[in-house]
Design an enzyme around this catalytic site. Sequence first.
Site, PDB file in Angstrom:
ATOM      1  CG  HIS A 241      -1.892  -1.059   1.336  1.00 50.87           C
ATOM      2  ND1 HIS A 241      -2.733  -1.387   0.302  1.00 50.87           N
ATOM      3  CD2 HIS A 241      -2.190  -1.927   2.334  1.00 50.87           C
ATOM      4  CE1 HIS A 241      -3.503  -2.410   0.666  1.00 50.87           C
ATOM      5  NE2 HIS A 241      -3.182  -2.762   1.889  1.00 50.87           N
TER       6      HIS A 241
ATOM      7  CG  ASP B  95      -2.773  -8.341   1.082  1.00 50.10           C
ATOM      8  OD1 ASP B  95      -1.953  -8.584   1.991  1.00 50.10           O
ATOM      9  OD2 ASP B  95      -3.812  -7.665   1.261  1.00 50.10           O
TER      10      ASP B  95
ATOM     11  CG  ASP C 209      -4.833  -9.860   3.848  1.00 48.45           C
ATOM     12  OD1 ASP C 209      -4.541 -10.453   2.792  1.00 48.45           O
ATOM     13  OD2 ASP C 209      -4.523  -8.681   4.062  1.00 48.45           O
TER      14      ASP C 209
HETATM   15 ZN   LIG Z   1      -3.945  -7.035   3.116  1.00 45.07          ZN
END
Ligand SMILES: [Zn+2]
Length: 375
Positions: A143, A180, A268
């Site tokens: 990110h 992810d 995740d």
């Molecule tokens: Zn993540």
Amino acid sequence: MKTGWIYRDEYDWYDMGRSPGLIPPGRFVEPGEHLDQPSTRRRAASLVRASGLAEHLTPLPVTAAGDTELLRVHTRDYLDFLISQDALPKGGHADRGTWRTPFGPGGLEIARLSAGGVTAAARAVVEGAVSNAYALVRPPGHHALPDRGMALCVFANVAVAIKAVRHEYGVGRVAVIDWDVHHGNGTQEIFWDDPDVLTVSIHQDRLLQLSTGDVEEMGGPDALGACLNVPLPPGSGSQAYREALGRIVLPRVRDFAPELIVVASGYDASFFDPNGHMLLGVEDYRWMTQQVVDLAGDICQGRLVVAHEGGYSPWYVPYCMLAVVETLAGERTEVADPVAFIVEGNPFQALSADQARALDRVEAALNAAPPRRTL
Ligand SMILES: [Zn+2]
């Protein structure tokens, strides 16, 4: 076949503070354990040793990413900001003004080691010292933006590694596959105008505050088609991911003909994650990794780097990660998914109508704007 292995104790020392889960500190908030618990990665590394898999891996030395490496991706101003945060006795924040990227005291050196860990893995693969490599790093990176951290990510670890091997070894095209559960917005933005880096993200559609990652985002004017987003509805499981990877992503990566593949491997999207809402199990991670290993073997001499990103179930992530590392190494330990009976028997692992529509939308967008061939 040699598989490189990156892990440092300091990764677990990165201090995310005492916010419980993802709740910011405040009145009526009892301090607790942050969502990104250090124990998750420590337990994963421990399972690699306890299972015997570590004996089949080649530990790689890590050096902290220096300014030269970081400044290929990040701004000087951001680096200076982090230096100022690092000097605070209780740490600060890497995302300039919000609480979402806690930056504990001493965090700068550990974040440098995290970016340096993925870079060391990429260098070893490109040099041919190992065939592929896994970097179990923390804090995560996908990110992070050029001028600020975001959502637990300080430096864009994968981007820093890609820029390093392109600069140092003249590596040409590189493909990033990010599975992810969150959109890999940082990697996308950093390479938005670069036709030589294909960024692919398979993620839960608009999870948390992220508004990016829709199918229409396909790269800048000179790099159209070098960005591919596969947003999936919450509740997607085994079959949705297998269709997304097998039917859409891998053919596009093959067509792109990269010299190196980097996987941003978050966990995740696992069944038990307290943040994402997907249903993947150990065998799904094994399957996805095997597909990428096979593709890398076909098109880029097996050159593959897998970088650890998110994943917040301290007790389930280790099994998912072990399957990924086993697959990279071509080994199978005696460890089995202890909760396969819950995950694999779940009736929602099949492809639902809304998941099929989401995949059709990606294909329609690809057909409407065919990727510009970079060959
Ligand atoms: Zn993540």
